[in-house]
Structures are given as C-alpha cells and as structure tokens.
Motif scaffolding. Structure first.
Motif, PDB file in Angstrom:
ATOM      1  N   TYR A  22     -25.009  24.969 -18.424  1.00  0.00           N
ATOM      2  CA  TYR A  22     -24.926  23.579 -17.959  1.00  0.00           C
ATOM      3  C   TYR A  22     -24.696  22.709 -19.190  1.00  0.00           C
ATOM      4  O   TYR A  22     -25.596  22.514 -20.011  1.00  0.00           O
ATOM      5  CB  TYR A  22     -26.207  23.164 -17.234  1.00  0.00           C
ATOM      6  CG  TYR A  22     -26.150  21.747 -16.699  1.00  0.00           C
ATOM      7  CD1 TYR A  22     -25.102  21.324 -15.888  1.00  0.00           C
ATOM      8  CD2 TYR A  22     -27.153  20.828 -17.008  1.00  0.00           C
ATOM      9  CE1 TYR A  22     -25.056  20.022 -15.399  1.00  0.00           C
ATOM     10  CE2 TYR A  22     -27.116  19.532 -16.518  1.00  0.00           C
ATOM     11  CZ  TYR A  22     -26.057  19.134 -15.724  1.00  0.00           C
ATOM     12  OH  TYR A  22     -25.993  17.857 -15.237  1.00  0.00           O
ATOM     13  N   SER A  66     -22.032  14.732 -13.989  1.00  0.00           N
ATOM     14  CA  SER A  66     -21.502  16.079 -13.802  1.00  0.00           C
ATOM     15  C   SER A  66     -22.605  17.032 -13.358  1.00  0.00           C
ATOM     16  O   SER A  66     -23.699  17.062 -13.940  1.00  0.00           O
ATOM     17  CB  SER A  66     -20.871  16.582 -15.101  1.00  0.00           C
ATOM     18  OG  SER A  66     -20.453  17.923 -14.969  1.00  0.00           O
ATOM     19  N   LYS A  67     -22.331  17.818 -12.314  1.00  0.00           N
ATOM     20  CA  LYS A  67     -23.301  18.760 -11.778  1.00  0.00           C
ATOM     21  C   LYS A  67     -22.842  20.210 -11.899  1.00  0.00           C
ATOM     22  O   LYS A  67     -23.552  21.118 -11.448  1.00  0.00           O
ATOM     23  CB  LYS A  67     -23.580  18.440 -10.312  1.00  0.00           C
ATOM     24  CG  LYS A  67     -24.196  17.054 -10.090  1.00  0.00           C
ATOM     25  CD  LYS A  67     -24.501  16.822  -8.617  1.00  0.00           C
ATOM     26  CE  LYS A  67     -25.136  15.449  -8.396  1.00  0.00           C
ATOM     27  NZ  LYS A  67     -25.474  15.222  -6.981  1.00  0.00           N
ATOM     28  N   LYS A  68     -21.675  20.450 -12.469  1.00  0.00           N
ATOM     29  CA  LYS A  68     -21.107  21.797 -12.525  1.00  0.00           C
ATOM     30  C   LYS A  68     -21.852  22.674 -13.533  1.00  0.00           C
ATOM     31  O   LYS A  68     -22.125  22.264 -14.664  1.00  0.00           O
ATOM     32  CB  LYS A  68     -19.626  21.734 -12.900  1.00  0.00           C
ATOM     33  CG  LYS A  68     -18.754  20.991 -11.902  1.00  0.00           C
ATOM     34  CD  LYS A  68     -18.609  21.759 -10.614  1.00  0.00           C
ATOM     35  CE  LYS A  68     -17.602  21.097  -9.686  1.00  0.00           C
ATOM     36  NZ  LYS A  68     -17.443  21.838  -8.401  1.00  0.00           N
ATOM     37  N   GLY A 127     -21.277  26.144 -15.483  1.00  0.00           N
ATOM     38  CA  GLY A 127     -20.193  27.050 -15.817  1.00  0.00           C
ATOM     39  C   GLY A 127     -20.615  28.508 -15.859  1.00  0.00           C
ATOM     40  O   GLY A 127     -21.783  28.840 -16.100  1.00  0.00           O
ATOM     41  N   SER A 152     -16.772  27.635 -12.552  1.00  0.00           N
ATOM     42  CA  SER A 152     -18.102  27.123 -12.192  1.00  0.00           C
ATOM     43  C   SER A 152     -18.729  27.977 -11.100  1.00  0.00           C
ATOM     44  O   SER A 152     -18.040  28.559 -10.262  1.00  0.00           O
ATOM     45  CB  SER A 152     -18.007  25.672 -11.721  1.00  0.00           C
ATOM     46  OG  SER A 152     -17.424  24.856 -12.726  1.00  0.00           O
ATOM     47  N   VAL A 169     -26.549  24.226  -9.483  1.00  0.00           N
ATOM     48  CA  VAL A 169     -26.332  22.785  -9.625  1.00  0.00           C
ATOM     49  C   VAL A 169     -27.219  22.259 -10.742  1.00  0.00           C
ATOM     50  O   VAL A 169     -28.383  22.661 -10.871  1.00  0.00           O
ATOM     51  CB  VAL A 169     -26.664  22.037  -8.309  1.00  0.00           C
ATOM     52  CG1 VAL A 169     -26.478  20.533  -8.486  1.00  0.00           C
ATOM     53  CG2 VAL A 169     -25.809  22.551  -7.168  1.00  0.00           C
TER      54      VAL A 169
END
Length: 477
Positions: free
Chosen positions: A303, A326-328, A330, A386, A391
């Motif tokens: 994150y 941003s909530k992605k 990786g 992602s 989350v």
C-alpha cells in the motif's frame, strides 16, 4: 535531379555465391548487417551498383572490406545511396514535359485512350504529393485522365534501394568483398511468460521469447542472427523514412537441442540464434530462448498511496501536500535470478506476462510488467497490478507548524482491510516529505527505514478483517 545519368562504364554486381548475411540486432531498434558479394572490377575507375539494400540504411556507416587472398586495392572514390526505387509516380515525374498515353476505364467496361503532356506529375521526390497537371488537346486538367501506360522501362532504372559506387582498383577481375552497414527499423525485444499452478503456490514455469521485427524494406535470406542485449549509446537520427505495411506473425518451433547461445560481449550480452533464419520485410518472427520449471517467487502486497510525493529539499509547510484518497493495494512478485532457483541467466529487458492455472487446468492471464535488463543473481521485481480484495485508507489526523520550536507535527491513521479468506501481510510505504530531519515519537507498529526519507511498515491483516496503523512524525529545522 529527375533522372540519374549513368556513366559510360557500368559494372553490374555479380550474383553472390556466399552464405547468407550476418545480422547483429540491437534492442534499441537498429542493426549492423554484413553481406558478402562479388564485384567484377576493371583496372580503370568504374561505376558499380549494389542493389537490394535496406531502405533504412545509414549511408555514412557503409564499409567495404576485401576478402581475396591477393588484394585488389579497391577504393571507394564516391558513393550515392538511391532510396527512391522506380514507381509509377517517379516514372511520370521523369517524363514531365513529354507526352504519355493514358487509359480511362469507363463504367460500361470500355476503355478510352488519352494522350496528354505531363506538365506536372504530382510526384514529390522523397515522399508526399501534389496535384498533377496534364495538357490534352489544348485543355489543361488537374488530374490524371486515366491509368498511365508506359512504352518501356530504362534498363538502368533503380528497382530497389541501391548503393552506387565510383571505384578504383589496382587490377581487374572478380573481387569477393564484405559490405557492412548500419540500418534502422530492424529490432528485437524479449517477452516472458510466467505460468503459476492453481492458487496456493507461486512456483512458476518460465519461458522467454525473442521477437524479431524487420521493417527495413528488405528480406534477409538465410541470415546468421546475433542479438545484443544492453543499452548501446547511439545518436538518434531524424527524418528517417519508415517502411509501412502489415506485420506477419511467425514462430519458430521450439527445439530442446537448439536454443540460442548466450555469452558476455564487451559491456553487453550477446545471443546467437542456433540456425540461419529468413527475416522477411514486415515480419515479426519469434524464437524461444529461455525455458525453466519450478522457479520460486515471493508474492507480497504494497500500500503506497503517495507515489509521486517526495522530499524536494528545504521545508514543506503546505497543509494540503500529501493528502490522497487512493485505496489501491498493489501486487508485487519477487524472483531470485539465481542458479539455485532454476534461472541464473542474464534477462534482457522486455515484457513479462503472468498466467495462473485455473481449477479446470486452463491458464488465465492475470497481469504483466515491464522489466529492465537484469543480470544473473539479482532480484527480479514485478509490479502485477492491484489486489481486488485488499483496501487501504490513509487519513491525516493532526497537522501543526510551531515556528518558535521550529517543528512540524503530522499524524496519520491508516486502515487496511482484507476481504480474502486467508491472512495477508501488507507493506505500507510512507515517504517523509516535509523536512530532512525527522523523528517518529509515536507508532502503533514497528517500522524499518528504507532510505533517508522513507519508512515501511509490515502490517498483518486477518481474514475478512481490518488492521489500523497510526503514527506521528516530527520534523525539525
């Protein structure tokens, strides 16, 4: 000039009885070509035409080397590169000011003949076009009255890109030579496929392919091909005419006993294809060069919502700097390029695709990443997109600037949610961007310092659960 005037002495290039050309291709979009030919020479200065050259040849790179046991003493007095082979437009251009016969095909299928004087052909040397002008029976029209019909072609016309040399030699005879040159639009790249078994394992089967792309306007028959992997310094050329056309896909069948040979060469790595190949113009040819099974990889999650934010020097008191929604989370994969892990070979830069085997045995595409040149015994790091079920949320809970104490205080709350049925670990990357001198007085979790301005937390997150991470940072000046 509209038409090249040939000198009184024109010596054609004899057919070559040697093996195919040697082609060394660089992964920056150019190649060096070495061809063996035979020149029929006279003792007097003469003109020699070498046909069927690359359209993207760099004329000032051409070199001539004699191969005869007894030297002929050949010298190039003058060189011209003719890169405008004969076409209908060029022939009309050469006939400007003369009468040409045209055939007009009518709707009823009949043909009407026209004879008109070509005032302007519409052809522009070097590319492009303009409106033609034809005079017929005293009238002028700005279009061709039909399909031009020519009475014949000059036997000295250039049908393919050609080198024209003025040569001097100490004696006459059949002289074997090697012609070498640099050409653009002949390139190669590596592509990789990583195939993982069904969920629960990250042991990959790895295959690597070399893709050869020929857009030079020339076929190379039975070519001995070498490939240079590395960043070769080359000045970029401008205004190079590009060959067009559709590329044809062609893959050479894998052969367990005939994979390309790899070896170090100067500051680069060189791959030699095991057999001569035909490189057709407008063709994309593929050759397998790597195959390995059971290569172990490590999958982890990151994150890092502050990509692009960093410390630029000085002091940053902007309260809005570093805010993100941003909530992605990786997905990353690390693979050791070592002998003990089933690899241990230099990997040229290229695209790496990942496939996962489904329960029905079929392989499904799950992501891809671009890699740079990777030496052996280095770590291969892949960014694979992602994670759907993970989350992250980052919220700043405090920010203050105390000019008297010369201190900036900033606090954050980071929530990490896992909707998978298994636990995961998420690496949280936090850049410290407000000043060079910083300290973390309060943190709910241990961290490691990645570099002078970055820290990383490794947060375990339970199945279908949430982990909350908080920390405070002080900057001083």
């Amino acid at each position: 000039m509209k038409k090249i005037t040939m000198l009184s002495v024109l010596i054609p290039l004899a057919a070559c009885a040697f093996a195919g050309p040697q082609v060394t291709i660089y992964n920056d979009g150019f190649a060096t070509v070495k061809e063996e030919r035979t020149l029929t020479l006279q003792s007097l200065p003469s003109e020699v035409r070498i046909t069927d050259m690359s359209r993207q040849l760099e004329p000032d790179s051409v070199m001539l080397r004699e191969l005869a046991a007894e030297p002929f003493g050949v010298k190039i007095l003058e060189q011209s590169f003719i890169n405008d082979p004969l076409t209908e437009g060029l022939l009309l251009y050469q006939l400007e000011g003369k009468e040409v016969r045209f055939e007009e095909k009518r709707k009823d299928g009949t043909i009407k003949e026209h004879v008109g004087k070509v005032i302007r052909s519409g052809y522009v040397p070097g590319g492009g076009s303009e409106q033609p002008i034809i005079e017929e029976e005293g009238a002028v029209r700005f279009s061709l009255p039909g399909q031009p019909v020519f009475e014949g072609i000059d036997p000295n016309a250039f049908l393919k890109p050609s080198l024209v040399w003025q040569l001097a030699s100490q004696r006459g005879g059949e002289c074997p030579v090697e012609i070498s040159y640099v050409t653009a639009d002949l390139s190669w790249e590596a592509t990789y496929n990583l195939v993982a078994p069904a969920e629960g394992s990250d042991a990959f089967d790895v295959s690597g392919w070399i893709s050869l792309n020929n857009q030079t306007g020339k076929d190379f028959q039975d070519a001995e091909v070498k490939l240079i992997a590395g960043d070769v310094q080359k000045v970029q050329a401008y205004n190079v005419r590009r060959a067009g056309g559709r590329r044809v896909m062609y893959a050479m069948a894998p052969d367990e006993e005939a994979m390309p040979e790899e070896r170090a060469f100067d500051e680069f790595h060189l791959y030699t294809l095991p057999r001569p190949v035909r490189l057709r113009n407008n063709e994309l040819k593929q050759v397998e060069f790597l195959r390995a099974a059971g290569v172990k990889g490590v999958r982890y999650y990151v994150y890092n919502p502050l990509i692009g934010f960093r410390y630029y020097g000085g002091r940053n008191e902007d309260p809005d700097y570093g805010l993100t929604d941003s909530k992605k989370v990786g997905v990353r994969i690390e693979i050791s390029n070592s002998d003990t892990n089933g690899l241990g070979v230099p990997l040229p830069k290229g695209r790496m695709r990942l496939y996962r085997t489904d329960v029905d045995g079929r392989r499904e595409f799950t992501g891809e990443s671009q890699i740079d040149h990777l030496p052996k015994n280095e770590l291969l790091k892949l960014d694979m997109g992602s994670a759907f079920d993970l989350v992250g949320e980052r919220k700043r809970t405090d920010f203050s600037v105390d000019s008297t104490a010369k201190r900036i205080t900033e606090s954050f709350e980071i929530k990490l949610r896992n909707r998978k049925e298994t636990p995961v670990e998420i690496r949280v990357v936090e850049p410290l961007y407000r000043g060079a001198k910083w300290r973390i007085p309060v943190s709910s979790m241990e961290f490691t310092q990645v570099d002078a301005q970055t820290i990383e937390f490794r947060a375990p997150v339970p199945p279908d659960g949430e982990t909350v991470l908080t920390y405070t940072v002080h900057y001083r000046w």
